[in-house]
Design a protein around this motif. Structure first.
Motif, short mmCIF file in Angstrom:
data_model
loop_
_atom_site.label_atom_id
_atom_site.label_comp_id
_atom_site.label_asym_id
_atom_site.label_seq_id
_atom_site.Cartn_x
_atom_site.Cartn_y
_atom_site.Cartn_z
N ASP A 1 0.83 -1.20 0.00
CA ASP A 1 0.00 0.00 0.00
C ASP A 1 0.87 1.26 0.00
O ASP A 1 0.59 2.22 -0.73
CB ASP A 1 -0.92 0.01 1.22
CG ASP A 1 -1.94 -1.13 1.17
OD1 ASP A 1 -2.18 -1.66 0.07
OD2 ASP A 1 -2.48 -1.49 2.24
N LEU A 2 1.94 1.20 0.83
CA LEU A 2 2.84 2.35 0.89
C LEU A 2 3.56 2.52 -0.45
O LEU A 2 3.71 3.64 -0.95
CB LEU A 2 3.86 2.16 2.02
CG LEU A 2 4.89 3.27 2.20
CD1 LEU A 2 4.21 4.59 2.50
CD2 LEU A 2 5.88 2.91 3.32
N ALA A 3 3.99 1.38 -1.04
CA ALA A 3 4.71 1.44 -2.32
C ALA A 3 3.81 1.98 -3.43
O ALA A 3 4.25 2.75 -4.27
CB ALA A 3 5.24 0.06 -2.69
N GLU A 4 2.54 1.54 -3.40
CA GLU A 4 1.61 2.03 -4.42
C GLU A 4 1.40 3.52 -4.29
O GLU A 4 1.34 4.25 -5.30
CB GLU A 4 0.29 1.28 -4.32
CG GLU A 4 0.36 -0.17 -4.80
CD GLU A 4 -0.95 -0.89 -4.63
OE1 GLU A 4 -1.85 -0.34 -3.93
OE2 GLU A 4 -1.08 -2.02 -5.16
N ALA A 5 1.31 3.98 -3.03
CA ALA A 5 1.16 5.42 -2.83
C ALA A 5 2.41 6.16 -3.31
O ALA A 5 2.32 7.20 -3.97
CB ALA A 5 0.91 5.71 -1.35
N ARG A 6 3.57 5.59 -2.99
CA ARG A 6 4.81 6.22 -3.44
C ARG A 6 4.94 6.13 -4.95
O ARG A 6 5.49 7.05 -5.58
CB ARG A 6 6.00 5.56 -2.75
CG ARG A 6 6.09 5.90 -1.26
CD ARG A 6 7.27 5.22 -0.60
NE ARG A 6 7.39 5.62 0.78
CZ ARG A 6 8.27 5.09 1.63
NH1 ARG A 6 9.10 4.14 1.21
NH2 ARG A 6 8.33 5.50 2.88
N ASN A 7 4.50 5.00 -5.51
CA ASN A 7 4.58 4.84 -6.96
C ASN A 7 3.75 5.90 -7.68
O ASN A 7 4.15 6.40 -8.73
CB ASN A 7 4.11 3.44 -7.37
CG ASN A 7 5.17 2.39 -7.14
OD1 ASN A 7 6.36 2.71 -7.02
ND2 ASN A 7 4.76 1.15 -7.06
N ARG A 8 2.57 6.18 -7.07
CA ARG A 8 1.76 7.23 -7.67
C ARG A 8 2.49 8.58 -7.64
O ARG A 8 2.45 9.35 -8.60
CB ARG A 8 0.41 7.32 -6.95
CG ARG A 8 -0.52 6.13 -7.25
CD ARG A 8 -1.91 6.38 -6.71
NE ARG A 8 -1.94 6.41 -5.26
CZ ARG A 8 -2.14 5.33 -4.50
NH1 ARG A 8 -2.34 4.14 -5.07
NH2 ARG A 8 -2.17 5.44 -3.19
#
Length: 776
Positions: free
Chosen positions: A308-315
Motif C-alpha cells: 500500500d505504501l509502495a503504491e502510494a509512493r509509486n503514484r
C-alpha cells in the motif's frame, strides 16, 4: 544329503532365454502342466493338459521341473521368455554359470534359498531375487517351488515350481515407498499436521505433528480432538465450528484460517484444509491438514502495508517521473521541446515520410543580433526575447509540425510536406518577418532577426541525421550571405563546407609539421628611408598549394582556435631569425608581430613570454583596432600591463577603421599607430584622404605616438607621406614580404633608395622567393 544338494543346485541352473510360448508347447515326452495327475483315458489327459497349458501361459508363470532321478529338466517357453531366451534354446545345465547371472547382492541368499527349498523348508517355498536379462537389465523373479518325489532316504528326487516376472510390481512398490517417504518428509519439513475423520463412525485421529502444533501435551491421537474446540480463539470459535459443521454436512472440502491459543498460552494462526472422500468400504471420511502460518500472515500483512505504501509512493513517483520526463524533454525557459526530444521526433518523422512517400523539411533557425541585446540589456532581456521567439515559431507552424529549442538562440522546425520548396519558403519568410518586428522591453525597442537554413529530402533513403547536417550547412550560408534571410541546402554549399573542413584538418596537420613560417616586410623611416623595423607576417607553406597568405586560412584558424598557436610559433621563429640576422651583421632595430584577441585573453601569456627572454625594446605586438580597446576585460588589461613590464611595445594596427577612441588610445598609450592601407591607397587622387591622414598624424604627434603608413605602393605615396609628416612607411613601393634568409642581402643592397632599381630589386626578391618555393 550334501551330494544330493549339489546335484540339485546344478539342476537348478538357468538356461538361455526365449520368446513367449505358444498355446501348447510341451512335447509328448514332457510331463503334463500340472505334473502329477494320472488318467486312464488318453483323450481326457490330453484335454486336461491342454487346458492347464493355456492357463499357465495366460497367467505368465514360467514352469520348471527338475527330475533328478531321470536327470531330466524342463523349462517352459514362458520361463525362457522371462529371461529373454529363444523358444528353441536349451539350458546347458551349468549351475555356476547361471549363478553368475544372479545379482551379486542376491547371490548368497539364492544359494541358501535353493538348498532350503529343495529340502522342503516351507519358509523358502517362495523367495525373490534379481537375475540378469539378456538385454542387460535386471529382472525381479518370484520363485515358487517344492519337492514332489523323494527317495528312500528322504532326499528330494523331483522339484517342480514356477517363476514369475515381478519387476513391474517391485518398481511400483518402490515408487509408492519413495512417494510415501517424500510425503512424510514434506510434511515433516513443512511442519504440517494431518487428521482423518470417519464421519460414519464419528471418530477423528490426529498425527503427532498436529498435536504438537496445538501444544496439547498429554493427549494421544484419538483424544486430542476433544480439546480442539477449546483451543480455538474465542473470537474465532463460532465461525470455525460453523464452517466445519457445514462442510461435514455438505460433504465438501474446506479451506480457512483461524487463531488458536496453544496449551502454553501462545496465540498462533492456523491454516486448515480438508477434503471429503469415500473409502473402499463405502465409509465417508474427511482428511485434512493444519499448519502454523503465524509468521506467514505477519509477513503477508507487513507486505500488504508495504505494498500500500509502495503504491502510494509509486503514484507520487509516477507523477514525479512525468514531470521529470517533461523537464528532460523540454526547454525550461520557453517550454519548447529540447534537443533530446528533437532527436526522437526527427526519427519518427523520417520513418513516417519513408512509409508515406512524403518529404521531410527541416528549418534550422538562428536569431540575429540576439547577443547584442543579451550583452547590453542583460540576460533577463535575452530571456524575454527567447520566449517571444518561441511564441512566434509556435504561431507560425501547423499543429502537425514540430518546433524545438536546441540551445542558445537556435531552434529547429520539422515539417512533413507533399511538395517542398514554395510552401516552406513562405513559412520561412513569415517567421523572419515576424521576428524582425520590434519588441518592447522596459521602455526599450528591441530588434532582432533570424537566419534560416532549410533542407528537404524524401524517399526510402531519407537520412534524418544527414538532413539535420544539411540544414545546418544552409544556415551557415544564410548567415554568411547577410543574415535575416533563408537559404536552401545545395550540394555546392555542402562542397564549400567540406572544403572548409578539409582545410581545417590540413591546418592542424600543418601545425604538427611546422608548415607555418614567418615572412618579413621591412618598415622604413619616412625621412631617411633607413630600415626602422620589420613586421613579421604569417605564411603557410602548403605542401600542395604552395605559399598561402593569411586570407586563405585565418578565418578557419580562428574557428579552430589555433590563431594563438600560430602567433606563438611565428614569434619564436622571428626572435630566432633576428638573432641570426645580427650574427650576419644586420642589426634589426625592432620586429613587430601580430597578436590575436584570444591570445591577449590567455592568463598564461605573461609566463610564456618570460620564458622567451625577449630583449626589451626589440619586439612590439600589433593589436588590430577591431579588438575593442574600450571594453577589454580584466585578463586583457592585465596582459597589456605585463607586455609593458617585459619591454614589449604595443602597436595599433589598421587604425582609422573607426573602432578605437582617443580615450582608449590615452589609456593604452601605444608606441605606434599604423594607418589602414585603405586610407593610404587614394592619397594621390583625394585631397580629403590627405586631410584625414594628416589629422591622424597630428593626433599621433600630439600624443607622442609614432605613425606608420601601410599600403605604400608608389613613389607618390612616399612623397606625399613624407610631406604630411608620417614617421614610418611600409609597402610594396619599398619592400615586399620575404623569407628570413633574404633580409640581410636586401638590407645591404639598399635597392629601395634608387627609383630605377625598385623594379629590379622587387624582381630579384620575387625570383628568389619563387625559387625557394619551387625547391621545397
Amino acid at each position: 544329503m550334501a551330494a544330493d544338494c549339489a546335484d540339485a543346485r546344478k539342476a537348478r541352473a538357468p538356461v538361455k532365454q526365449s520368446q513367449p510360448p505358444k498355446a501348447a508347447d510341451a512335447s509328448r515326452d514332457e510331463p503334463a502342466a500340472d505334473g502329477f495327475a494320472s488318467y486312464t483315458d488318453d483323450s481326457d489327459i490330453a484335454e486336461r493338459e491342454s487346458r492347464w497349458n493355456y492357463a499357465l501361459v495366460g497367467s505368465g508363470l514360467g514352469v520348471w521341473d527338475h527330475n533328478y532321478r531321470l536327470d531330466k529338466k524342463f523349462y517352459s517357453q514362458t520361463w525362457k521368455s522371462i529371461r529373454g531366451m529363444a523358444p528353441d534354446e536349451q539350458a546347458d545345465g551349468d549351475y555356476e554359470a547361471w549363478l553368475q547371472l544372479v545379482h551379486p547382492d542376491d547371490r548368497d541368499f539364492v544359494v541358501n534359498a535353493i538348498e532350503r527349498q529343495n529340502a522342503g523348508d516351507p519358509d523358502y517355498h517362495v523367495f525373490e531375487y534379481r537375475e540378469r536379462h539378456r538385454d542387460g537389465r535386471w529382472v525381479w523373479i518370484e520363485c515358487r517351488g517344492a519337492p514332489v518325489e523323494w527317495d528312500e532316504s528322504g532326499a528330494a528326487q523331483r522339484v517342480v515350481g514356477t517363476d514369475t516376472d515381478i519387476t513391474a510390481r517391485k518398481e511400483t512398490g518402490e515408487m509408492l515407498a519413495q512417494l510415501s517417504r517424500r510425503l512424510d518428509l514434506a510434511l515433516q519439513i513443512s511442519d504440517i499436521g494431518v487428521f482423518e475423520a470417519d464421519i460414519d463412525h464419528e471418530t477423528v485421529e490426529w498425527d503427532d505433528r498436529l498435536i504438537a502444533i496445538y501444544g496439547l501435551k498429554g493427549f494421544d491421537r484419538r483424544t486430542a480432538v476433544t480439546a480442539w474446540p477449546q483451543a480455538i480463539h474465542p473470537d474465532d470459535r463460532e465461525r470455525v465450528l460453523g464452517t466445519v459443521e457445514r462442510h461435514v454436512r455438505d460433504q465438501t472440502g474446506f479451506n480457512h484460517e483461524f487463531r488458536i491459543v496453544r496449551g502454553d498460552g501462545a496465540e498462533r494462526i492456523i491454516r486448515a484444509r480438508g477434503a471429503f472422500f469415500v473409502d473402499g468400504n463405502g465409509c465417508r471420511k474427511l482428511i485434512g491438514a493444519n499448519w502454523d502460518v503465524t509468521e506467514e500472515v505477519a509477513l503477508r500483512n507487513e507486505l500488504q502495508r508495504a505494498k500500500d505504501l509502495a503504491e502510494a509512493r509509486n503514484r507520487e513517483l509516477e507523477a514525479a517521473k512525468e514531470s521529470i520526463e517533461h523537464l528532460a524533454l523540454h526547454d525550461y525557459l520557453t517550454g519548447l521541446p529540447n534537443r533530446r526530444y528533437l532527436d526522437k521526433m526527427v526519427e519518427a518523422y523520417s520513418a513516417r515520410c519513408r512509409e508515406e512517400g512524403t518529404a521531410l523539411a527541416i528549418l534550422h533557425i538562428d536569431l540575429d543580433r540576439f547577443k547584442q541585446i543579451n550583452d547590453t540589456l542583460g540576460h533577463r532581456a535575452g530571456d524575454h526575447m527567447l520566449k517571444h521567439a518561441a511564441r512566434v515559431l509556435r504561431d507560425s507552424i501547423r499543429a502537425t509540425d514540430f518546433v524545438a529549442r536546441i540551445g542558445g538562440d537556435e531552434f529547429v522546425i520539422l515539417c512533413i510536406v507533399d511538395t517542398a520548396s514554395k510552401k516552406i519558403a513562405t513559412v520561412a519568410e513569415r517567421i523572419i518577418r515576424e521576428l524582425r518586428k520590434p519588441i518592447k522591453y522596459e521602455g526599450h525597442d528591441c530588434r532582432f532577426g533570424a537566419s534560416i537554413g532549410i533542407a528537404i529530402d524524401a524517399g526510402a533513403r531519407l537520412d534524418e541525421k544527414q538532413l539535420l547536417l544539411n540544414a545546418d550547412i544552409a544556415l551557415y550560408r544564410a548567415k554568411g550571405s547577410g543574415r535575416n534571410r533563408h537559404e536552401f541546402f545545395s550540394n555546392a554549399a555542402r562542397r564549400s563546407i567540406l572544403t572548409a573542413k578539409r582545410l581545417a584538418d590540413e591546418i592542424l596537420i600543418g601545425l604538427e609539421r611546422n608548415e607555418f613560417v614567418p615572412f618579413y616586410q621591412p618598415q622604413f623611416d619616412a625621412r631617411t628611408l633607413d630600415i626602422a623595423g620589420i613586421e613579421t607576417l604569417a605564411r603557410w607553406q602548403h605542401p600542395e598549394h604552395g605559399l598561402l597568405a593569411p586570407d586563405r586560412f585565418l578565418d578557419i584558424a580562428e574557428d579552430l582556435d589555433v590563431v594563438s598557436t600560430i602567433d606563438a610559433l611565428i614569434l619564436e621563429r622571428a626572435i630566432a631569425d633576428r638573432k641570426a640576422w645580427i650574427g650576419e651583421g644586420f642589426a634589426v632595430p625592432r620586429i613587430s608581430v601580430n597578436v590575436s584577441g584570444r591570445r591577449l585573453s590567455d592568463p598564461q601569456l605573461g609566463k610564456k613570454l618570460r620564458s622567451l627572454k625577449i630583449e626589451p625594446g626589440t619586439v612590439s605586438f600589433e593589436l588590430l583596432e577591431s579588438i575593442s580597446l574600450d571594453d577589454c576585460d580584466d585578463a586583457v588589461a592585465a596582459n597589456l600591463k605585463k607586455l609593458k613590464q617585459l619591454g614589449i611595445d604595443i602597436e595599433v594596427d589598421d587604425f582609422g577603421t573607426g573602432h578605437a577612441s582617443i580615450v582608449s588610445l590615452l589609456r593604452l598609450s601605444p608606441k605606434t599607430l599604423k594607418i589602414d592601407r585603405e586610407l593610404i591607397g587614394r592619397l594621390p587622387q583625394s585631397a580629403e584622404q590627405r586631410k584625414l591622414v594628416r589629422s591622424i598624424v597630428e593626433i599621433g604627434r600630439s600624443l607622442n605616438i609614432l605613425v606608420t603608413a601601410e599600403g605604400v605602393e608608389t613613389t607618390d605615396h612616399v612623397r606625399i607621406l613624407q610631406e604630411i609628416g608620417c614617421d614610418m612607411l611600409q609597402g610594396y613601393a619599398l619592400a615586399r614580404p620575404m623569407p628570413a634568409r633574404q633580409i640581410p642581402a636586401f638590407a645591404r643592397e639598399e635597392g629601395w633608395r634608387r627609383p630605377e632599381g625598385e623594379a629590379r630589386a622587387l624582381q630579384r626578391a620575387l625570383r628568389r622567393s619563387v625559387s625557394r618555393t619551387a625547391s621545397r
